[in-house]
Design an enzyme around this catalytic site. Structure first.
Site, PDB file in Angstrom:
ATOM      1  N   SER A 155      -3.571   1.117  68.771  1.00  0.00           N
ATOM      2  CA  SER A 155      -4.875   0.985  68.846  1.00  0.00           C
ATOM      3  C   SER A 155      -5.946   1.916  68.061  1.00  0.00           C
ATOM      4  CB  SER A 155      -5.550   1.176  70.230  1.00  0.00           C
ATOM      5  OG  SER A 155      -5.346   2.596  70.709  1.00  0.00           O
ATOM      6  N   LYS A 193      -8.303   8.117  72.076  1.00  0.00           N
ATOM      7  CA  LYS A 193      -9.471   6.944  71.544  1.00  0.00           C
ATOM      8  C   LYS A 193     -10.678   7.975  71.084  1.00  0.00           C
ATOM      9  CE  LYS A 193      -7.609   3.354  73.367  1.00  0.00           C
ATOM     10  NZ  LYS A 193      -6.112   3.779  73.337  1.00  0.00           N
TER      11      LYS A 193
END
Length: 234
Positions: A155, A193
């Site tokens: 991701s 993230k």
């Protein structure tokens, strides 16, 4: 450790600041490094900022500050800054480093604990206990306490973080919008993230269009640390 392009860009920015006091434009940086697009410059600047070599000054166009230089550059390129620049050396064995003085010997690698795996994709279980240690050059770390995590998932690929990389994390419990962080969600799942603040909410943003941004209330997310570098085995 810096790539050749990162090193060349840092040197170019530093020399331009010494000559004129003004950072070069993105077009000037692109031309100096013979790159085809400014997106490559954006990636290099982000990498240098994450590794603690430069700082972007807020609310000012083209505002870059060289914070420090790698030791291999330092003899001929001393930073002209009120804070100066000191390399760091190991202190103990828990990833803590401190400034070195002129009387001390050449710096030695720092032992950084690897605390299991971190998800850059579908969240996995929370950070595990220490599995082993890495020996990291102190110029990659700076001050503070550090740990490392093995990345699983894709991701964050557009931020240059790939499945199988080992990320270096400076331990902290707060971060700025735009920082890449280790976030613990609901005290159960850990993920890597980019942090975005949206009013009272916290958004954890992927760097891959295949993944959606996840938004949480502030009481559901705890910051465990901030990304400062990564190591990759080919």
């Amino acid at each position: 450790m810096l790539t050749r392009k990162q090193y060349d860009l840092l040197r170019f920015i530093h020399e331009r600041l010494k000559e004129t006091g003004v950072p070069p434009s993105f077009d000037e940086m692109k031309e100096a490094l013979d790159l085809r697009s400014k997106s490559g410059i954006h990636r290099l600047i982000t990498a240098l900022e994450e590794r603690g070599f430069i700082r972007r000054l807020p609310n000012r166009a083209r505002a870059l500050e060289v914070v420090r230089l790698p030791e291999s550059v330092a003899p001929g390129l001393a930073v002209q800054s009120g804070r100066g620049f000191s390399p760091s050396v190991i202190e103990g064995s828990l990833g803590k480093v401190r400034p070195v003085t002129d009387e001390e010997p050449e710096s030695q690698p720092v032992s950084v604990p690897v605390m299991g795996r971190i998800a850059a994709g579908t969240p996995i279980s929370a950070i595990q206990a220490r599995s082993h240690t890495l020996h990291v050059p102190p110029e990659m770390l700076g001050m503070g306490e550090h740990f490392a995590l093995e990345v699983r998932g894709d991701s964050m690929i557009e931020a240059g973080i790939l499945d199988g990389d080992t990320v270096l994390i400076r331990k902290c419990d707060s971060a700025e919008t735009g920082d890449i962080v280790v976030a613990l969600v609901d005290d159960e799942e850990a993920t890597l993230k980019r942090l975005r603040r949206k009013g009272a909410s916290i958004a954890l943003e992927a760097a891959n269009p295949s993944y959606e941004t996840r938004i949480f209330g502030p009481d559901r997310v705890r910051i465990q640390g901030r990304l400062i570098g990564l190591m990759r085995r080919y």
